[in-house]
Design a protein around this motif. Structure first.
Motif, mmCIF file in Angstrom:
data_model
loop_
_atom_site.group_PDB
_atom_site.id
_atom_site.type_symbol
_atom_site.label_atom_id
_atom_site.label_comp_id
_atom_site.label_asym_id
_atom_site.label_seq_id
_atom_site.Cartn_x
_atom_site.Cartn_y
_atom_site.Cartn_z
ATOM 1 N N ILE A 181 0.841 -1.199 0.000
ATOM 2 C CA ILE A 181 0.000 0.000 0.000
ATOM 3 C C ILE A 181 0.878 1.252 0.000
ATOM 4 C CG2 ILE A 181 -1.681 1.335 1.355
ATOM 5 C CD1 ILE A 181 -3.009 -1.056 0.107
ATOM 6 N N MET A 182 1.965 1.210 0.797
ATOM 7 C CA MET A 182 2.892 2.345 0.829
ATOM 8 C C MET A 182 3.498 2.570 -0.563
ATOM 9 S SD MET A 182 6.727 3.082 1.851
ATOM 10 C CE MET A 182 7.170 1.476 1.532
ATOM 11 N N VAL A 183 3.864 1.504 -1.240
ATOM 12 C CA VAL A 183 4.428 1.621 -2.588
ATOM 13 C C VAL A 183 3.383 2.184 -3.549
ATOM 14 C CG1 VAL A 183 5.320 0.300 -4.554
ATOM 15 C CG2 VAL A 183 6.187 -0.149 -2.255
ATOM 16 N N ASP A 184 2.139 1.735 -3.427
ATOM 17 C CA ASP A 184 1.072 2.241 -4.296
ATOM 18 C C ASP A 184 0.849 3.735 -4.108
ATOM 19 O OD1 ASP A 184 0.603 -0.234 -5.400
ATOM 20 O OD2 ASP A 184 -0.999 -0.739 -3.991
ATOM 21 N N VAL A 185 0.825 4.168 -2.869
ATOM 22 C CA VAL A 185 0.611 5.583 -2.581
ATOM 23 C C VAL A 185 1.763 6.416 -3.140
ATOM 24 C CG1 VAL A 185 0.501 7.283 -0.711
ATOM 25 C CG2 VAL A 185 -0.876 5.200 -0.590
ATOM 26 N N ALA A 186 2.985 5.929 -2.967
ATOM 27 C CA ALA A 186 4.158 6.692 -3.407
ATOM 28 C C ALA A 186 4.340 6.693 -4.920
ATOM 29 C CB ALA A 186 5.410 6.146 -2.738
ATOM 30 N N THR A 187 3.887 5.633 -5.604
ATOM 31 C CA THR A 187 4.115 5.532 -7.045
ATOM 32 C C THR A 187 2.859 5.806 -7.870
ATOM 33 O OG1 THR A 187 3.724 3.142 -6.988
ATOM 34 C CG2 THR A 187 6.010 3.892 -6.797
ATOM 35 N N ALA A 188 1.756 6.142 -7.223
ATOM 36 C CA ALA A 188 0.489 6.466 -7.887
ATOM 37 C C ALA A 188 -0.092 5.293 -8.661
ATOM 38 C CB ALA A 188 0.633 7.685 -8.788
ATOM 39 N N LEU A 189 0.175 4.089 -8.210
ATOM 40 C CA LEU A 189 -0.474 2.914 -8.777
ATOM 41 C C LEU A 189 -1.854 2.770 -8.137
ATOM 42 C CD1 LEU A 189 2.472 0.353 -8.828
ATOM 43 C CD2 LEU A 189 1.272 1.267 -10.803
ATOM 44 N N PRO A 190 -2.755 2.013 -8.745
ATOM 45 C CA PRO A 190 -4.060 1.796 -8.098
ATOM 46 C C PRO A 190 -3.863 1.201 -6.701
ATOM 47 C CG PRO A 190 -4.062 0.943 -10.335
ATOM 48 C CD PRO A 190 -2.657 1.360 -10.029
ATOM 49 N N LEU A 191 -4.585 1.720 -5.742
ATOM 50 C CA LEU A 191 -4.426 1.324 -4.349
ATOM 51 C C LEU A 191 -4.707 -0.177 -4.185
ATOM 52 C CD1 LEU A 191 -3.603 2.816 -1.832
ATOM 53 C CD2 LEU A 191 -6.003 3.060 -1.241
ATOM 54 N N GLY A 192 -3.746 -0.887 -3.664
ATOM 55 C CA GLY A 192 -3.858 -2.322 -3.456
ATOM 56 C C GLY A 192 -3.168 -3.147 -4.523
ATOM 57 N N SER A 216 0.098 -3.094 -5.674
ATOM 58 C CA SER A 216 1.376 -3.647 -5.221
ATOM 59 C C SER A 216 1.180 -4.575 -4.037
ATOM 60 C CB SER A 216 2.343 -2.526 -4.837
ATOM 61 O OG SER A 216 2.689 -1.771 -5.963
ATOM 62 N N ALA A 217 0.240 -4.257 -3.167
ATOM 63 C CA ALA A 217 -0.036 -5.128 -2.021
ATOM 64 C C ALA A 217 -0.446 -6.511 -2.503
ATOM 65 C CB ALA A 217 -1.127 -4.523 -1.144
ATOM 66 N N LEU A 218 -1.344 -6.551 -3.462
ATOM 67 C CA LEU A 218 -1.760 -7.829 -4.029
ATOM 68 C C LEU A 218 -0.593 -8.503 -4.742
ATOM 69 C CD1 LEU A 218 -4.057 -9.815 -4.706
ATOM 70 C CD2 LEU A 218 -4.469 -8.463 -6.773
ATOM 71 N N GLY A 219 0.189 -7.722 -5.487
ATOM 72 C CA GLY A 219 1.339 -8.285 -6.197
ATOM 73 C C GLY A 219 2.382 -8.860 -5.266
ATOM 74 N N PHE A 220 2.708 -8.140 -4.175
ATOM 75 C CA PHE A 220 3.703 -8.642 -3.218
ATOM 76 C C PHE A 220 3.218 -9.922 -2.557
ATOM 77 C CE2 PHE A 220 5.484 -4.141 -2.200
ATOM 78 C CZ PHE A 220 5.964 -4.062 -3.486
ATOM 79 N N CYS A 221 1.944 -9.930 -2.153
ATOM 80 C CA CYS A 221 1.398 -11.129 -1.499
ATOM 81 C C CYS A 221 1.350 -12.310 -2.468
ATOM 82 C CB CYS A 221 0.022 -10.832 -0.922
ATOM 83 S SG CYS A 221 0.065 -9.699 0.478
ATOM 84 N N LEU A 222 0.976 -12.057 -3.721
ATOM 85 C CA LEU A 222 0.957 -13.145 -4.708
ATOM 86 C C LEU A 222 2.365 -13.634 -5.025
ATOM 87 C CD1 LEU A 222 -1.849 -12.003 -7.177
ATOM 88 C CD2 LEU A 222 -1.932 -13.826 -5.466
ATOM 89 N N PHE A 223 3.331 -12.722 -5.085
ATOM 90 C CA PHE A 223 4.728 -13.124 -5.296
ATOM 91 C C PHE A 223 5.195 -14.017 -4.146
ATOM 92 C CE2 PHE A 223 9.339 -12.439 -4.810
ATOM 93 C CZ PHE A 223 9.768 -12.861 -6.055
ATOM 94 N N PHE A 224 4.882 -13.617 -2.917
ATOM 95 C CA PHE A 224 5.263 -14.412 -1.750
ATOM 96 C C PHE A 224 4.587 -15.781 -1.787
ATOM 97 C CE2 PHE A 224 4.299 -15.657 2.683
ATOM 98 C CZ PHE A 224 5.588 -15.985 3.067
ATOM 99 N N LEU A 225 3.307 -15.825 -2.129
ATOM 100 C CA LEU A 225 2.605 -17.112 -2.204
ATOM 101 C C LEU A 225 3.156 -17.984 -3.328
ATOM 102 C CD1 LEU A 225 -1.043 -15.957 -1.488
ATOM 103 C CD2 LEU A 225 0.500 -17.195 0.056
#
Length: 173
Positions: free
Chosen positions: A67-78, A80-89
């Motif tokens: 979420i912090m990355v999304d806010v800082a890079t102006a990506l749709p909120l969530g 990068s959060a979804l991407g990081f969690c899916l990468f980890f899974l």
């Protein structure tokens, strides 16, 4: 200091490393064009800990970092959060094949999983914005990240082992 506090502090180190590298990823650099291809250094500790000790990575803190990355890079909120969690899974699902492999194999797995993740993110962004963004930018970013993986492996792999040994000694002392 009690055992519980020491164990809690040891458990906090992996996510602190991920957060600090993600913060470095989103901070303003004074080099023209670097922000578009900045290596995703924060995914290396996610990969290494996801292979060696996945219990040390908190999905909640990983999502908060996204979420912090999304806010800082102006990506749709969530996004990068979804991407990081899916990468980890994805890493965790392939853990049985990667665990106890040599460095070259781990580097290859990291490169492959990161490429899958990077191309998926690129496709989602193209779909979301309905824009034909060039694929060269994520590929250059992928290349920089893969080339920096050996340095990050050299730093984090011994740290993972040291934390695991310290945890074992605390629990069995």
């Amino acid at each position: 200091m009690t055992k519980k506090i020491k164990l809690w502090m040891l458990s906090l180190l992996p996510m602190l490393a991920v957060f600090l590298l993600a913060f470095f990823y989103v901070t303003q650099k004074h080099v023209a064009g670097l922000s578009g291809v900045m290596p995703m250094l924060h995914l290396a500790p996610v990969f290494i800990w996801g292979v060696m000790h996945p219990r040390d990575i908190s999905m909640l803190l990983l999502a908060a970092t996204g979420i912090m990355v999304d806010v800082a890079t102006a990506l749709p909120l969530g996004f990068s959060a979804l991407g990081f969690c899916l990468f980890f899974l994805l890493v965790r699902s392939q853990r049985k094949y990667i665990y106890r492999e040599g460095f070259a194999a781990m580097w290859g797995y990291f490169a492959l999983l990161l490429l899958i993740w990077q191309l998926s993110c690129w496709a989602a962004i193209v779909f979301f914005y309905a824009d034909g963004a060039p694929v060269s930018t994520p590929l250059i970013q992928w290349l920089f990240t893969v080339l920096l993986y050996p340095l990050l492996h050299l730093i984090f792999y011994p740290l993972v082992e040291r934390i695991g040994n310290a945890r074992y000694h605390l629990l069995h002392a």
